[in-house]
Design an enzyme around this catalytic site. Sequence first.
Site, short mmCIF file in Angstrom:
data_model
loop_
_atom_site.label_atom_id
_atom_site.label_comp_id
_atom_site.label_asym_id
_atom_site.label_seq_id
_atom_site.Cartn_x
_atom_site.Cartn_y
_atom_site.Cartn_z
N GLY A 1 -4.46 -27.10 -41.08
CA GLY A 1 -5.29 -26.04 -40.54
C GLY A 1 -6.00 -25.24 -41.61
N GLU B 1 3.52 -32.81 -44.86
CA GLU B 1 3.26 -33.87 -43.88
C GLU B 1 1.81 -34.34 -43.95
OE1 GLU B 1 4.83 -32.05 -40.27
OE2 GLU B 1 3.02 -30.87 -40.04
N ASN C 1 -1.37 -26.84 -29.29
CA ASN C 1 -1.21 -28.18 -29.86
C ASN C 1 0.23 -28.68 -29.81
OD1 ASN C 1 -3.94 -27.98 -30.54
ND2 ASN C 1 -3.48 -27.14 -32.55
N LYS D 1 -10.09 -12.91 -31.57
CA LYS D 1 -11.12 -12.58 -30.57
C LYS D 1 -11.83 -11.26 -30.91
CE LYS D 1 -9.63 -15.74 -27.41
NZ LYS D 1 -10.07 -16.78 -26.71
#
Lengths: 516, 516
Positions: free
Chosen positions: A277, A300, A390, A414
């Site tokens: 991310g 990972e 996710n 937001k």
Amino acid sequence: MPQALPPTLAEDVLNARIRLPRLRERITTPEAAAAWVKDGMTVGMSGFTRSGDAKVVPVAIAERARQSPLKIDLITGASLGNDLDKILTEAGALARRIPFQSDATLRGAINRGEVMFVDQHLSETVELLRTGQMGPIDLAIVEAAAITEDGAIVPTTSVGNSASFAILAEKVIVEINVSQPLALEGLHDIWIPGRRPHRDPLPLTSVSDRIGSTAIAIPPEKIVAIVISDKGDSPANILPPDEETAAIAGHLIDFFANEVRHGRLTPSLQPLQAGIGTIANAVLAGFADSPFHGLTMYSEVLQDSTFDLFDAGKLDFASGSSITLSAARGKEVFANLERYRDKLVLRPQEVSNHPEVVRRLGLICLNTALEADIYGNVNSTHVYGTHMMNGIGGSGDFARNGYLSIFATKSVAKNGELSSLVPMVSHVDHTEHDVDILVTEQGLADLRGLAPRERARTIIANCVHPDFRDALSDYFERACLRGGHTPHILEEALSWHTRARDTGTMHATKRTLKVA
Amino acid sequence: MPQALPPTLAEDVLNARIRLPRLRERITTPEAAAAWVKDGMTVGMSGFTRSGDAKVVPVAIAERARQSPLKIDLITGASLGNDLDKILTEAGALARRIPFQSDATLRGAINRGEVMFVDQHLSETVELLRTGQMGPIDLAIVEAAAITEDGAIVPTTSVGNSASFAILAEKVIVEINVSQPLALEGLHDIWIPGRRPHRDPLPLTSVSDRIGSTAIAIPPEKIVAIVISDKGDSPANILPPDEETAAIAGHLIDFFANEVRHGRLTPSLQPLQAGIGTIANAVLAGFADSPFHGLTMYSEVLQDSTFDLFDAGKLDFASGSSITLSAARGKEVFANLERYRDKLVLRPQEVSNHPEVVRRLGLICLNTALEADIYGNVNSTHVYGTHMMNGIGGSGDFARNGYLSIFATKSVAKNGELSSLVPMVSHVDHTEHDVDILVTEQGLADLRGLAPRERARTIIANCVHPDFRDALSDYFERACLRGGHTPHILEEALSWHTRARDTGTMHATKRTLKVA
């Protein structure tokens, strides 16, 4: 529909890519390969963080499902690229999806209860399969760079669960992807644990150790079909660093520098794990200008930042289960793989995420929170406590067992309407026991050795956006009046979420604030 | 106050108990030993599940604290017996308490915010200490059966964190407990992991492996005081099996029998871990009349049931970090330790609870829930989400990393007024990812490979008390109408807790039920 013929490969390509000659007769079309899939089957597919996924057979499966009812339980490494989860969902081909996904269409189906999603720690899926606790794998579909002289499968840009899928499945379909460089061969380290309770130790004691083989050894006769593909991996869809992610990186680098000053870490820190991310990638990128050097990664997914750190001379070695890069970086890295190959290894995800190794190496684990509460419990997955984003991925494998567990998030979302720090998280993926450091662009809360009330004061003072600080502080102080080790006002604890859900903002109106 | 003289030990006792002669001059009174404690110190004390605690120096510390302000951070293995936490709390001697407790008086102080309690996974405490992440240990106070010729400390009925405390502390006080049998020597297996990131694998591959030494080796000059004690361990305070715990045991034995029938387990199952307490003890006792044999245990506490299973010929070996028995069973076992000593080993709690070993051996982990929700999230610690009971203990070490994670609870509490199965747990210690089996006296829910909505239906059908089943089912069905991977009605999710907190019952009135 006329039956297409499989593509013809040039002789030299064929010799290089399918080195066991008798397997060449298994080359077929995606449609013919997909015919091995039967309704109700459990299918294990390669693919981890959009990399190394089987790309053409799944599309043919979807096409079949569009023609007549066909539903499968689909298990992968982690997320798929190439819109595969979207295509399979729209075709109605998914009954069950395990253990991770990141597709908007599939997410919708999961949240409507149409696809049963089993959200699992990424190190655990194959343990459950191996012990028969999650049903047999009927079919494995694995992307490969090549098949060796012995019929072993050379994975591409990810290992994920592919090795165990191929070993456990009754039948295996291989997608030879000629667009994946043959230079990938040698990058993988395939190691599979033995049966319990008499399993040997996992013999990895350094991030760069190679403990297994470079290809997945299976009886070649299990390979029932070989399909040729040339579709590329989907590029990473992360955003570039911005002011806030740079601030988060800055706070973490200051923190590590302080740990080094106090002798708790050396300038090479401990092996680093970073979740997929934008934030984790930005933080890692921030190390390029840091005083640290001789770094290693045991993670990972290896993202752009991994290669930036190689190029900056900061990183000595990186172990992962997949390589997921932006389009530009991917082109460059895979064209120059020789430059990196001595510093890279790709492992099965149960090895990259194994609690044994995570604890032994003492990883510094950096993962992203969707929201955290004043006590440091973290929600990584559920919007408003109910709707899956996710999945938990590997974050739990690392956060539980590492040396230091860090969760990062921007303090607001937001356009400032939502605070990422709330009175009580609406869903818990990581408990306060597993969260050592919480960091936002506002600052860093070092929670090690603190009791819940101390954690709350530290988080409110350091991590919360100024626009929400008074309200959270007010909640906490009123909760303390009621007592408890972890003070809460239960009837109000989730009110920030219900307010946001109903009105789009967590801000109380000015009127309400005055009254309270 | 007149200075008391230390007790005089008979020559043969002295020779047997303090075998390094020059250390005998360190024998002193509890009061003199307690003088080593300074205000603000961090003290590591032996003691795990009421066993092997230092018993007389802590009382002298409390006495000092009563005379003049003295506050310490107290770290132990787990819970203490002999009312030590009560005595220290009442004396105002505790600033901070780590990592577990089970004392009513201390609990009160924790919940009032007077003592800062850091509730930790039991395998992690010494990792944090070893890396300097939780401050230095100034002083260790350790109960011993003997000091060897080399000045090494032979623990008594628990190992807990004692070895690391003694190794890490600047100074060590030893309580030689002459009421603890010398036959305990040889039962312990002290192994300490190396420094990371270059740590070797933990070389244990079978529950019965011995990998370390039988005593805690430290430089003898660190022992600044030796105190003689003859106070016994507090006996276990668990309740005898009853109809409900027998039903829970029955459901689990049926479940295991089915796993054996399907070839997923053998009749010797996998090594068993069982948390402390009435339910786990009763379930283990239930194995005596089961078809299983050749069982092994790899657990943290060995309770009465462990020895019942030895006597029944069902259990081959048991590894733990402590032995905590009822008064009658304790008398019998410790008088006949030779009968069991080849089948027993006591390890440091970081080895008994180590993620590496828990995963490698593939433990079947049985722990107790305070409450669980319809999705299988478990609260082990907090009453009404706020008030601490005891702590998470080792349950997280085991539940995360084991082969099979089972949580048991009676379906109702407080004479049926409270349901142990609720819409949403008020505090999460174990997430749904770590809970494979949920069992109550009503039945067993096998949650492996299920998505949240499936988990909810399974739990409601199998585990919930009939008096609450309709209400929970109604909540779940209404939540599903709102959608989501994990459907909830946030404004109602914790209403069962607020109702119980305010009215003493989770039952809605009949009127409310009819209206809804």
